[in-house]
Motif scaffolding. Structure first.
Motif, short mmCIF file in Angstrom:
data_model
loop_
_atom_site.label_atom_id
_atom_site.label_comp_id
_atom_site.label_asym_id
_atom_site.label_seq_id
_atom_site.Cartn_x
_atom_site.Cartn_y
_atom_site.Cartn_z
N UNK A 53 -67.45 15.95 -47.42
CA UNK A 53 -68.42 16.61 -48.28
C UNK A 53 -68.25 18.12 -48.31
N UNK A 54 -67.29 18.66 -47.55
CA UNK A 54 -67.08 20.11 -47.48
C UNK A 54 -65.70 20.42 -48.07
N UNK A 55 -65.67 21.30 -49.05
CA UNK A 55 -64.39 21.69 -49.66
C UNK A 55 -63.59 22.55 -48.69
N UNK A 56 -62.29 22.29 -48.64
CA UNK A 56 -61.39 23.04 -47.76
C UNK A 56 -60.36 23.77 -48.62
N UNK A 57 -60.55 25.08 -48.85
CA UNK A 57 -59.63 25.80 -49.75
C UNK A 57 -58.33 26.23 -49.06
N UNK A 58 -58.11 25.90 -47.81
CA UNK A 58 -56.93 26.36 -47.09
C UNK A 58 -55.66 25.63 -47.56
N UNK A 59 -54.55 26.27 -47.33
CA UNK A 59 -53.25 25.67 -47.62
C UNK A 59 -53.01 24.54 -46.62
N UNK A 60 -52.88 23.29 -47.06
CA UNK A 60 -52.74 22.18 -46.11
C UNK A 60 -51.56 22.33 -45.16
N UNK A 117 -65.32 27.59 -35.36
CA UNK A 117 -66.57 26.84 -35.49
C UNK A 117 -67.58 27.62 -36.33
N UNK A 118 -67.75 28.89 -36.01
CA UNK A 118 -68.76 29.71 -36.71
C UNK A 118 -68.42 29.88 -38.19
N UNK A 119 -67.14 30.04 -38.50
CA UNK A 119 -66.76 30.17 -39.91
C UNK A 119 -67.13 28.92 -40.69
N UNK A 123 -69.54 28.13 -43.91
CA UNK A 123 -68.72 27.92 -45.10
C UNK A 123 -69.39 27.09 -46.19
N UNK A 124 -70.14 26.02 -45.89
CA UNK A 124 -70.63 25.15 -46.96
C UNK A 124 -71.55 25.87 -47.93
N UNK A 125 -71.42 25.54 -49.20
CA UNK A 125 -72.31 26.06 -50.24
C UNK A 125 -73.62 25.29 -50.24
N UNK A 366 -78.65 28.32 -44.82
CA UNK A 366 -77.67 27.26 -45.06
C UNK A 366 -76.90 26.95 -43.78
N UNK A 367 -76.48 27.99 -43.05
CA UNK A 367 -75.77 27.77 -41.79
C UNK A 367 -76.67 27.10 -40.76
N UNK A 368 -77.95 27.46 -40.74
CA UNK A 368 -78.87 26.82 -39.81
C UNK A 368 -79.09 25.35 -40.16
N UNK A 369 -79.09 25.03 -41.46
CA UNK A 369 -79.20 23.62 -41.86
C UNK A 369 -77.96 22.86 -41.44
#
Length: 447
Positions: A53-60, A117-119, A123-125, A366-369
């Motif tokens: 459910x979380x988009x990962x924009x990184x280069x695989x 972890x913190x990033x 990260x989620x919108x 959002x991060x706390x959720x």
């Protein structure tokens, strides 16, 4: 450069023999039971469910730690009592945690660190955070082999004290603290969490509660269209907007109802009878139940009210509930159905006190959720592990702290060779037989 951080130290001598110690035992983990948690996580697939459910924009091609790996390490650490992301800076090379996350203890890459972890907690919108919260509801629904005929959901909020300038934090005069007031929803009959929602530190309004319930019930009915749902909560959830919405959408409810002079006047005949009978029998206390139809000024119709009336030497104590249920007498409605909501308060204490879900120290709501979602996921891991323990065992109904101390905090030496990984647990482990049976029973079935 020589490593001068590890210095031998002494303990008192025994029978003239000197006792020296140092942290040089090699590849030893103090959390050998994390492998049982890993088996529980594989059984319910929580990390993969959330990661999708979380988009990962990184280069695989440059990714070292996948999103599922990051979430899995965080959930396992929380369940083992390491609620701060900083702890991952030390646990990332722990051989037990590496094995639990599918990496070899010596030749495998270390796990993710605290900054990673913190990033990903931040990260989620908004849309992704909503999907993560819905995933908890989906996990609860999937935990049933078939749709139940009826389910009672307990809804309550709890104080979550803040120690900074986090968004949504407000001063609450009742608790005399700056805090959040997250809403918890549980299936108390099975101790399973349904939804956890971060919110400002104030009592929720009727419109807010109605909105949360509308989204929750819609999600549940997408899985179980024919299941009878009952919402149970204390007095400040029995708002006119909430009751009217439940009645319009075929949802039953039972809420606490604050007393007032009109209610007491309507209940006076029953209260007087109980008071007189107590005086005649000279009992210290006498309890009875009564039922009336009552309509407050803010209600558009009269509703069923059940009351518990207790006469003591100090006077009368009257407690009321309002409900849409048509069956059952007043004693069952209050004494059996409504009072059972006390179990939900115990589950909230377990969520906060034993899994530290009140560590919502991020600035963004959002991060706390996301943190609440991860702590609830850790709750599911502990619950899945406990449910796998056979009923005759004392730990089958143990608190999470007891499970952690007896099954997770087990030392083990881990040795990786060319062809295998061998784990040598402590020979004096009191729960060795149970640990062995759980490790065998929780393995995935073969093809």
């Amino acid at each position: 450069m020589s490593d001068d951080t590890s210095q031998p130290f002494l303990f008192p001598a025994i029978r003239h023999k000197k006792i020296t110690a140092d942290f040089d035992g090699g590849r030893i983990t103090s959390d050998g039971g994390v492998l049982l948690l890993a088996a529980a996580e594989r059984r319910i697939g929580m990390a993969d469910r959330l990661a999708r459910l979380i988009a990962d924009p990184r280069n695989p091609r440059r990714v070292t730690h996948g999103v599922a790996d990051i979430l899995r390490a965080r959930m396992l650490a929380i369940a083992c009592g390491y609620e701060d992301a900083d702890d991952l800076d030390h646990l990332r090379c722990d051989p037990g945690f590496k094995l639990a996350c599918g990496r070899l203890p010596d030749t495998g890459r270390d796990l993710c660190s605290q900054p990673t972890i913190s990033r990903w907690e931040n990260a989620p919108t908004l849309r992704e955070v909503i999907r993560l919260t819905y995933a908890l509801v989906d996990t609860w629904c999937d935990s049933y082999a078939r749709p139940p005929a009826a389910v009672t959901l307990d809804i309550d909020d709890t104080v979550d004290v803040v120690h900074g300038h986090q968004q949504l934090a407000l001063f609450n005069a009742h608790h005399d603290e700056r805090c959040f007031m997250p809403i918890h929803v549980y299936d108390a009959a099975t101790s399973r969490p349904v939804a956890i929602i971060i919110r400002p530190g104030k009592t929720p309004s009727g419109q807010e509660i109605r909105g949360h319930l509308r989204r929750l019930i819609r999600r549940i009915r997408s899985h179980w269209p024919n299941t009878r749902l009952t919402i149970r909560g204390d007095g400040h959830y029995g708002r006119p907007e909430v009751m009217a919405w439940c009645e319009a959408h075929d949802v039953d409810y039972i809420f606490g109802l604050p007393g007032n002079s009109v209610l007491h006047r309507l209940l006076e005949p029953s209260a007087d009878d109980i008071r007189v009978r107590r005086a005649e029998t000279r009992a210290q206390s006498l309890r009875g139940y009564a039922e009336i139809r009552y309509g407050a000024k803010s209600w558009k119709q009269q509703r069923r009210v059940a009351a518990r009336i207790e006469a003591t030497t100090l006077g009368l104590d009257i407690r009321c509930v309002v409900t849409s249920l048509r069956g059952g007498n007043a004693e069952w409605l209050y004494g059996a159905l409504y009072c059972a909501r006390g179990q939900a308060e115990n589950l909230i204490k377990r969520h906060k006190g034993q899994l530290a879900s009140d560590r919502t120290s991020c600035r963004s709501p959002l991060a706390n959720q996301v943190r609440l979602v991860l702590h609830t996921a850790a709750y599911w891991l502990m619950l899945t592990l406990r449910d796998a323990i056979p009923a005759p065992q004392p730990l089958a109904s143990a608190e999470f702290t007891t499970l952690r101390n007896r099954l997770l905090k087990i030392a083990g030496r881990i040795l990786e060779t060319a062809t295998r990984v061998r784990i040598a647990f402590a020979a004096a482990c009191p729960e060795a037989a149970l640990f062995r049976s759980l490790a065998i029973s929780m393995q995935a079935a073969g093809p």
